[in-house]
Design an enzyme around this catalytic site. Structure first.
Site, PDB file in Angstrom:
ATOM      1  N   TYR A 140       0.803  -1.228   0.000  1.00  0.00           N
ATOM      2  CA  TYR A 140       0.000   0.000   0.000  1.00  0.00           C
ATOM      3  C   TYR A 140       0.839   1.282   0.000  1.00  0.00           C
ATOM      4  O   TYR A 140       0.485   2.239  -0.701  1.00  0.00           O
ATOM      5  CB  TYR A 140      -0.992  -0.022   1.156  1.00  0.00           C
ATOM      6  CG  TYR A 140      -2.205  -0.868   0.839  1.00  0.00           C
ATOM      7  CD1 TYR A 140      -3.307  -0.313   0.200  1.00  0.00           C
ATOM      8  CD2 TYR A 140      -2.231  -2.230   1.143  1.00  0.00           C
ATOM      9  CE1 TYR A 140      -4.415  -1.083  -0.108  1.00  0.00           C
ATOM     10  CE2 TYR A 140      -3.324  -3.007   0.828  1.00  0.00           C
ATOM     11  CZ  TYR A 140      -4.422  -2.434   0.201  1.00  0.00           C
ATOM     12  OH  TYR A 140      -5.513  -3.209  -0.127  1.00  0.00           O
ATOM     13  N   GLU A 162      -9.018  -7.183   4.225  1.00  0.00           N
ATOM     14  CA  GLU A 162      -8.225  -8.255   3.610  1.00  0.00           C
ATOM     15  C   GLU A 162      -7.644  -9.200   4.646  1.00  0.00           C
ATOM     16  O   GLU A 162      -7.597 -10.422   4.437  1.00  0.00           O
ATOM     17  CB  GLU A 162      -7.131  -7.638   2.735  1.00  0.00           C
ATOM     18  CG  GLU A 162      -7.697  -6.997   1.469  1.00  0.00           C
ATOM     19  CD  GLU A 162      -6.792  -5.968   0.840  1.00  0.00           C
ATOM     20  OE1 GLU A 162      -5.589  -5.937   1.192  1.00  0.00           O
ATOM     21  OE2 GLU A 162      -7.284  -5.170   0.013  1.00  0.00           O
TER      22      GLU A 162
END
Length: 401
Positions: free
Chosen positions: A95, A137
């Site tokens: 990310y 997730e």
């Protein structure tokens, strides 16, 4: 968490970012691949060339920013993205890479308008979105790992059989190399496969095309003209070969309703509906199976569905070909229409309808179900583009092979 000043900046700059969204994503991807070439493995090169991946990112960013004060509206979209990420093996450390390059792209495209305050606000917004996705997730990863026969990350499978279902689609039967129990996935889910082709690692998602609770899994792959992975599988993946597979993901799955089930597919969209059909045909639930294809040569699983229709009174199946060959005997020829669909559905329209296929097919079906007044809560689909494209009125419908 964003503060009120940052939220105000996001709201004020969303129109400018939206107006330049395509330019930003066109800048973002080359920049990220140049700085961090190791992340290329997580992206579909064909989708990059066609621009669909860039468009999806642009729409996701705009949708998130436009709902910055009511993030609950993003629930379904977050789940869709999170499942895709888990199937590809996206991890928290990826990310910051995306965030860094996205902000750099915004700065490059917006120029002087991208002040320090603006970039700080968008950076905070991205970190908030990243935290949401990472949390969802991790929940999916944990659930997959804790289920009987489940796993996290990649698991080695061996090809034990391959069957040509049509001139374009081949099924691959995979068994876990370790011999341990196989996770009982949900009909409609997909897995990620990891291959090394010409020295490059490539990842793709494929729907599971058979019922769960068996010794292995089955994926059915359409050969795409420029598909690196699909062509490799069709030409080089042979019995005895091994492949790395990620755990089943996806929330386009059967519900617990006992209403009549309508499975409506076009082209290769038939693969998840086959998993659903095989999983529930013995239950006694009324099933209406409708498939649109070009002709019999590219119609996968035709004989299997026909055989099930003769064995089970609760199953009715219909086919429509828009380029029928001599000797083809579909139930209808041409394109699917609301009128045809009305003939094949119960008069009260009280059904659970699942549909999947190429984008033009899905656009058309989306219009049909509204025209036939099937309750919105009873219509299910998996669509990876902007929803406004799905709901656009389609005059012509092309069904891909």
């Amino acid at each position: 968490m964003l503060n009120q000043d940052q939220i105000a900046i996001i709201n004020a700059t969303v129109p400018a970012v939206k107006a330049h969204a395509r330019d930003i994503t066109n800048c973002f991807y080359p920049l990220m691949f140049a700085r961090y070439p190791e992340v290329k493995r997580y992206f579909n090169h064909t989708n990059q060339i066609q621009g669909t991946q860039r468009e999806a990112l642009a729409n996701a960013v705009i949708a998130y920013a436009g709902n910055i004060e009511r993030l609950e509206a993003l629930g379904d979209a977050v789940s869709l993205i999170a499942h895709k990420h888990c199937s590809l093996g996206i991890l928290p450390e990826h990310y910051p890479i995306v965030g860094e390059c996205l902000l750099a792209a915004i700065s490059d495209v917006l120029g002087d308008a991208a002040t320090e305050e603006v970039l700080s606000a968008w950076g905070a917004a991205y970190e908030q979105l990243a935290a949401i996705l990472i949390g969802v997730e991790e929940t999916i990863y944990e659930q997959n790992q804790q289920r009987l026969g489940g796993w996290r990350g990649e698991r080695a499978f061996r090809l034990v059989d391959r069957v040509e279902e049509s001139t374009l689609i081949t099924s691959y039967y995979l068994h876990p190399v370790d011999g341990d129990p196989l996770v009982s996935f949900l009909p409609g889910q997909y897995v990620g496969v990891v291959l090394h082709i010409h020295g490059e690692e490539i990842r793709r998602n494929y729907s599971l095309s058979d019922a769960p609770d068996k010794h292995g899994i089955r994926i059915s792959v359409k050969r795409e003209p420029d598909g690196v992975v699909s062509n490799y599988l069709h030409e080089h993946f042979v019995v005895g070969d091994e492949i790395a597979v990620t755990a089943p993901c996806g929330d386009f799955v059967l519900d617990d309703s006992q209403r009549p089930l309508v499975l409506l597919s076009g082209g290769v969209g038939i693969t998840p509906t086959m998993s659903m059909l095989n999983a529930c045909v013995t239950s006694g639930r009324e099933i209406i199976f409708i498939h649109a294809a070009l002709n019999s040569q590219v119609h996968a699983f035709r004989d299997h569905v026909a055989e099930l229709s003769t064995r089970y009174d609760n199953l009715k199946s219909f086919t429509i070909y828009d380029q029928a060959l001599s000797g083809d005997t579909p139930d209808a020829k041409g394109y699917l229409s609301a009128e045809l669909l009305a003939q094949w559905l119960p008069e009260n329209r009280d059904v659970e309808l699942y549909f999947l296929g190429p984008k033009p097919f899905m656009q058309a079906v989306s219009g049909f179900v509204r025209e036939l007044k099937i309750p919105e809560t009873q219509v299910h689909y998996e669509f990876f583009g902007p929803l406004q494209e799905l709901h656009a009125d389609a005059v012509d419908m092309a069904v891909s092979q």
